[in-house]
Design an enzyme around this catalytic site. Structure first.
Site, PDB file in Angstrom:
ATOM      1  N   LYS A 150      31.422  44.010  27.886  1.00  0.00           N
ATOM      2  CA  LYS A 150      31.136  44.944  26.819  1.00  0.00           C
ATOM      3  C   LYS A 150      30.881  46.268  27.226  1.00  0.00           C
ATOM      4  CE  LYS A 150      30.836  43.956  23.053  1.00  0.00           C
ATOM      5  NZ  LYS A 150      31.961  43.916  21.993  1.00  0.00           N
TER       6      LYS A 150
ATOM      7  N   TYR B   2      29.404  38.777  30.301  1.00  0.00           N
ATOM      8  CA  TYR B   2      29.713  39.186  29.077  1.00  0.00           C
ATOM      9  C   TYR B   2      29.243  40.565  28.740  1.00  0.00           C
ATOM     10  CZ  TYR B   2      28.126  39.952  24.248  1.00  0.00           C
ATOM     11  OH  TYR B   2      28.076  40.596  23.062  1.00  0.00           O
TER      12      TYR B   2
ATOM     13  N   THR C 277      26.726  45.655  22.152  1.00  0.00           N
ATOM     14  CA  THR C 277      25.273  44.933  22.301  1.00  0.00           C
ATOM     15  C   THR C 277      24.412  45.799  23.064  1.00  0.00           C
ATOM     16  OG1 THR C 277      24.415  42.876  23.544  1.00  0.00           O
ATOM     17  CG2 THR C 277      26.674  43.574  24.230  1.00  0.00           C
ATOM     18  N   ASP C 278      23.155  45.490  23.078  1.00  0.00           N
ATOM     19  CA  ASP C 278      22.139  45.997  23.839  1.00  0.00           C
ATOM     20  C   ASP C 278      22.013  45.496  25.200  1.00  0.00           C
ATOM     21  OD1 ASP C 278      21.188  43.558  23.248  1.00  0.00           O
ATOM     22  OD2 ASP C 278      19.057  44.337  22.608  1.00  0.00           O
ATOM     23  N   GLU C 279      22.834  44.477  25.439  1.00  0.00           N
ATOM     24  CA  GLU C 279      22.893  43.625  26.851  1.00  0.00           C
ATOM     25  C   GLU C 279      23.362  44.480  27.757  1.00  0.00           C
ATOM     26  OE1 GLU C 279      23.644  39.545  26.590  1.00  0.00           O
ATOM     27  OE2 GLU C 279      22.990  39.440  24.534  1.00  0.00           O
TER      28      GLU C 279
HETATM   29  P1  NAD Z   1      31.595  35.704  17.337  1.00  0.00           P
HETATM   30  O1  NAD Z   1      31.893  35.044  18.616  1.00  0.00           O
HETATM   31  O2  NAD Z   1      30.760  35.022  16.280  1.00  0.00           O
HETATM   32  O3  NAD Z   1      32.985  36.103  16.864  1.00  0.00           O
HETATM   33  C1  NAD Z   1      33.769  36.651  17.428  1.00  0.00           C
HETATM   34  C2  NAD Z   1      35.287  36.648  16.546  1.00  0.00           C
HETATM   35  O4  NAD Z   1      36.135  37.395  17.555  1.00  0.00           O
HETATM   36  C3  NAD Z   1      35.724  35.206  16.399  1.00  0.00           C
HETATM   37  O5  NAD Z   1      36.109  35.409  15.221  1.00  0.00           O
HETATM   38  C4  NAD Z   1      36.892  35.241  17.229  1.00  0.00           C
HETATM   39  O6  NAD Z   1      37.668  34.317  16.844  1.00  0.00           O
HETATM   40  C5  NAD Z   1      37.425  36.627  17.486  1.00  0.00           C
HETATM   41  N1  NAD Z   1      38.186  36.946  18.704  1.00  0.00           N
HETATM   42  C6  NAD Z   1      37.738  36.803  20.116  1.00  0.00           C
HETATM   43  N2  NAD Z   1      38.595  37.103  20.860  1.00  0.00           N
HETATM   44  C7  NAD Z   1      39.588  37.467  19.936  1.00  0.00           C
HETATM   45  C8  NAD Z   1      40.969  38.062  20.252  1.00  0.00           C
HETATM   46  N3  NAD Z   1      41.399  38.408  21.566  1.00  0.00           N
HETATM   47  N4  NAD Z   1      41.751  38.494  19.325  1.00  0.00           N
HETATM   48  C9  NAD Z   1      41.418  38.494  17.964  1.00  0.00           C
HETATM   49  N5  NAD Z   1      40.055  37.958  17.850  1.00  0.00           N
HETATM   50  C10 NAD Z   1      39.272  37.293  18.830  1.00  0.00           C
HETATM   51  O7  NAD Z   1      30.843  36.962  17.611  1.00  0.00           O
HETATM   52  P2  NAD Z   1      29.718  37.852  16.874  1.00  0.00           P
HETATM   53  O8  NAD Z   1      28.337  37.472  17.086  1.00  0.00           O
HETATM   54  O9  NAD Z   1      30.036  37.900  15.477  1.00  0.00           O
HETATM   55  O10 NAD Z   1      29.713  39.159  17.710  1.00  0.00           O
HETATM   56  C11 NAD Z   1      30.846  40.277  17.183  1.00  0.00           C
HETATM   57  C12 NAD Z   1      30.612  41.517  17.881  1.00  0.00           C
HETATM   58  O11 NAD Z   1      29.386  42.206  17.913  1.00  0.00           O
HETATM   59  C13 NAD Z   1      31.023  41.324  19.253  1.00  0.00           C
HETATM   60  O12 NAD Z   1      31.927  42.347  19.866  1.00  0.00           O
HETATM   61  C14 NAD Z   1      29.596  41.156  20.110  1.00  0.00           C
HETATM   62  O13 NAD Z   1      29.808  41.618  21.163  1.00  0.00           O
HETATM   63  C15 NAD Z   1      28.736  42.023  19.129  1.00  0.00           C
HETATM   64  N6  NAD Z   1      27.487  41.824  19.013  1.00  0.00           N
HETATM   65  C16 NAD Z   1      26.970  40.655  18.833  1.00  0.00           C
HETATM   66  C17 NAD Z   1      25.565  40.391  18.875  1.00  0.00           C
HETATM   67  C18 NAD Z   1      24.926  39.079  18.509  1.00  0.00           C
HETATM   68  O14 NAD Z   1      23.688  38.705  18.645  1.00  0.00           O
HETATM   69  N7  NAD Z   1      25.894  38.032  17.955  1.00  0.00           N
HETATM   70  C19 NAD Z   1      24.636  41.441  19.007  1.00  0.00           C
HETATM   71  C20 NAD Z   1      25.291  42.783  19.219  1.00  0.00           C
HETATM   72  C21 NAD Z   1      26.566  42.974  19.208  1.00  0.00           C
HETATM   73  P1  TYD Z   2      21.469  33.714  23.256  1.00  0.00           P
HETATM   74  O1  TYD Z   2      21.506  33.275  21.726  1.00  0.00           O
HETATM   75  O2  TYD Z   2      22.657  32.841  24.008  1.00  0.00           O
HETATM   76  O3  TYD Z   2      21.881  35.129  22.959  1.00  0.00           O
HETATM   77  P2  TYD Z   2      21.791  36.334  24.536  1.00  0.00           P
HETATM   78  O4  TYD Z   2      21.928  35.578  25.656  1.00  0.00           O
HETATM   79  O5  TYD Z   2      22.903  37.077  24.001  1.00  0.00           O
HETATM   80  O6  TYD Z   2      20.288  36.916  24.323  1.00  0.00           O
HETATM   81  O7  TYD Z   2      20.226  33.443  23.771  1.00  0.00           O
HETATM   82  C1  TYD Z   2      18.934  34.001  23.384  1.00  0.00           C
HETATM   83  C2  TYD Z   2      17.966  33.725  24.319  1.00  0.00           C
HETATM   84  O8  TYD Z   2      17.740  32.054  24.118  1.00  0.00           O
HETATM   85  C3  TYD Z   2      18.124  33.884  25.673  1.00  0.00           C
HETATM   86  O9  TYD Z   2      16.883  34.629  26.462  1.00  0.00           O
HETATM   87  C4  TYD Z   2      18.778  32.642  26.267  1.00  0.00           C
HETATM   88  C5  TYD Z   2      17.636  31.430  25.521  1.00  0.00           C
HETATM   89  N1  TYD Z   2      18.331  30.518  25.291  1.00  0.00           N
HETATM   90  C6  TYD Z   2      17.928  29.086  25.432  1.00  0.00           C
HETATM   91  O10 TYD Z   2      16.605  29.163  26.231  1.00  0.00           O
HETATM   92  N2  TYD Z   2      18.314  27.994  25.401  1.00  0.00           N
HETATM   93  C7  TYD Z   2      19.779  27.752  24.713  1.00  0.00           C
HETATM   94  O11 TYD Z   2      20.116  26.762  24.576  1.00  0.00           O
HETATM   95  C8  TYD Z   2      20.574  28.991  24.436  1.00  0.00           C
HETATM   96  C9  TYD Z   2      21.469  29.205  23.927  1.00  0.00           C
HETATM   97  C10 TYD Z   2      19.843  30.439  24.716  1.00  0.00           C
END
Ligand code: NAD
Ligand code: TYD
Length: 357
Positions: free
Chosen positions: A167, A163, A138-140
């Site tokens: 990462k 988190y 993630t960019d975080e």
């Molecule tokens: P998500 O939470 O929707 O899905 C995560 C999946 O991993 C779930 O299916 C969960 O059951 C599985 N999981 C968790 N712990 C596990 C373990 N110990 N063993 C096996 N499976 C396990 O997450 P997402 O949003 O699909 O993100 C996927 C990846 O992309 C993550 O690594 C996240 O850090 C990264 N990412 C997410 C975003 C975003 O905006 N969602 C952006 C950039 C990167």
């Molecule tokens: P989120 O979807 O949790 O992603 P991330 O924290 O990984 O960026 O949140 C996106 C943005 O929205 C973040 O600035 C937090 C804000 N946010 C709210 O204002 N209200 C909410 O209920 C949630 C879940 C997030």
């Protein structure tokens, strides 16, 4: 990708992993995809219904921290690639319960890197395109920007939530395995994704589902935090390019070229839901409730993805207008999905979280 390869996809029942598998399994019938997922609250096998009977797809419920399971799976399937999505992914949960993040995101990633190292030849990074370990991050990990500037591949790490710290630690292990053992690791750092199958604790699906149900829509602080929104299908296209063509040891940032303040994004989503549901103007905006800010809330993320564009010829195909419309449309057509993923633990969690909203 070569034919007759076998790809381990971890976390494939979650949001981005499911979108990736739904794209890749039908498109590459000669490649075998094995999804390993623990099915936490965020993972749901029903996300993979469209491919569950495909001849080149196999699902295993299990934990990436289970080293014996990993060893057995590498032996049985002879994986030549790993696409590693599995993680605890929600910042708010990491603030409440950080240990689960250290376990799955750090220990789980190291267990997976180690399983690949044990299974693959020592010169795997030099074996052309045969072996790849794509670590999705993630960019975080870069922390928080001021009102200008963008993250790029040279930005120093500065994670600020449990988190993003977990990462960042996983990213460092992934790079260490490349430098120390020659494991053919490639990293991506993506910005905030949105689209179908995202669990409704993240901002976009939370707003849509609360607007649909007429519940309060919580906006943290003053809603001025900025995120760079990336449509999940664009992200998956980038990950396919990385898996197929990225040289070992490289890192790519993936962004949507779509910066928005939270409050503006929330208002746009409210208006889209109202338009489709044929509600009076401003109906859902009235549900917006400003709540206490998230501790350590990063102000702004923005991505310079020019390396990915120049080297792998990728750019996002969806702007925020298309992407949000497609996303609202998907959630409105899948009320059964929303209902099914909101189990009791989810309800309790949100009852606690937003009792003041
Ligand atoms: P998500 O939470 O929707 O899905 C995560 C999946 O991993 C779930 O299916 C969960 O059951 C599985 N999981 C968790 N712990 C596990 C373990 N110990 N063993 C096996 N499976 C396990 O997450 P997402 O949003 O699909 O993100 C996927 C990846 O992309 C993550 O690594 C996240 O850090 C990264 N990412 C997410 C975003 C975003 O905006 N969602 C952006 C950039 C990167
Ligand atoms: P989120 O979807 O949790 O992603 P991330 O924290 O990984 O960026 O949140 C996106 C943005 O929205 C973040 O600035 C937090 C804000 N946010 C709210 O204002 N209200 C909410 O209920 C949630 C879940 C997030």
């Amino acid at each position: 990708m070569q034919t007759e390869t076998s790809v381990l996809v971890t976390g494939g029942a979650g949001f981005i992993g499911a979108n990736f598998l739904l794209r890749m399994v039908p498109k590459h019938p000669d490649t075998r995809f094995v999804c390993l997922d623990r099915l936490t609250y965020a993972g749901n096998a029903m996300n993979l219904r469209a491919i569950e009977d495909a001849a080149n797809f196999h699902f295993v419920q299990g934990d990436i921290c289970d080293t014996a399971l990993l060893g057995g799976l590498f032996e049985e399937h002879g994986f030549t690639s790993v696409v590693h999505f599995a993680a605890e992914s929600h910042v708010d949960r990491s603030i409440e319960a950080p240990l689960a993040f250290a376990r799955s995101n750090v220990e789980g990633t190291v267990a997976l890197l180690e399983a690949a190292r044990q299974a693959w030849p020592e010169d795997a990074a030099g074996a052309g395109d045969r072996y790849r370990f794509v670590h999705i991050s993630t960019d975080e990990v870069f922390g928080s920007l001021g009102d200008s500037g963008q993250f790029d591949e040279a930005t120093p790490y500065d994670p600020r939530s449990p988190y993003s710290a977990s990462k960042a630690a996983a990213d460092h292990f992934a790079r260490a395995y490349f430098h120390t053992y020659g494991l053919p690791v490639v990293l991506t750092n993506g910005s905030n994704n949105y689209g179908p199958f995202q669990f409704p604790e993240k901002l976009v699906p939370l707003v849509i589902s609360n607007a649909l149900d007429g519940r309060a829509i919580p906006v943290y602080g003053t809603g001025e935090n900025v995120r760079d929104w990336l449509y999940v299908k664009d992200h998956c296209a980038a990950l396919e390019a990385v898996l197929r063509r990225a040289p070992p040891g490289e890192t790519y940032l993936v962004g949507g070229d779509s910066e928005a303040r939270n409050i503006d994004l929330v208002e746009r989503l409210c208006d889209l839901v109202d338009a489709v549901e044929d509600r009076p103007e401003g109906y859902s905006r009235d549900l917006i409730t400003f709540v206490e800010d998230r501790p350590g809330h990063d102000h702004r993320y923005a991505i310079d993805f020019s390396k990915l564009e120049a080297e792998l010829d990728w750019q996002p195909e969806h702007d925020l207008t298309d992407g949000l419309r497609a996303t609202v449309d998907w959630y409105l057509r899948h009320p059964d999905w929303l209902e099914a993923v909101r189990d009791d633990s989810y309800r309790d969690y949100y009852a606690r979280q937003y009792s003041e909203a």
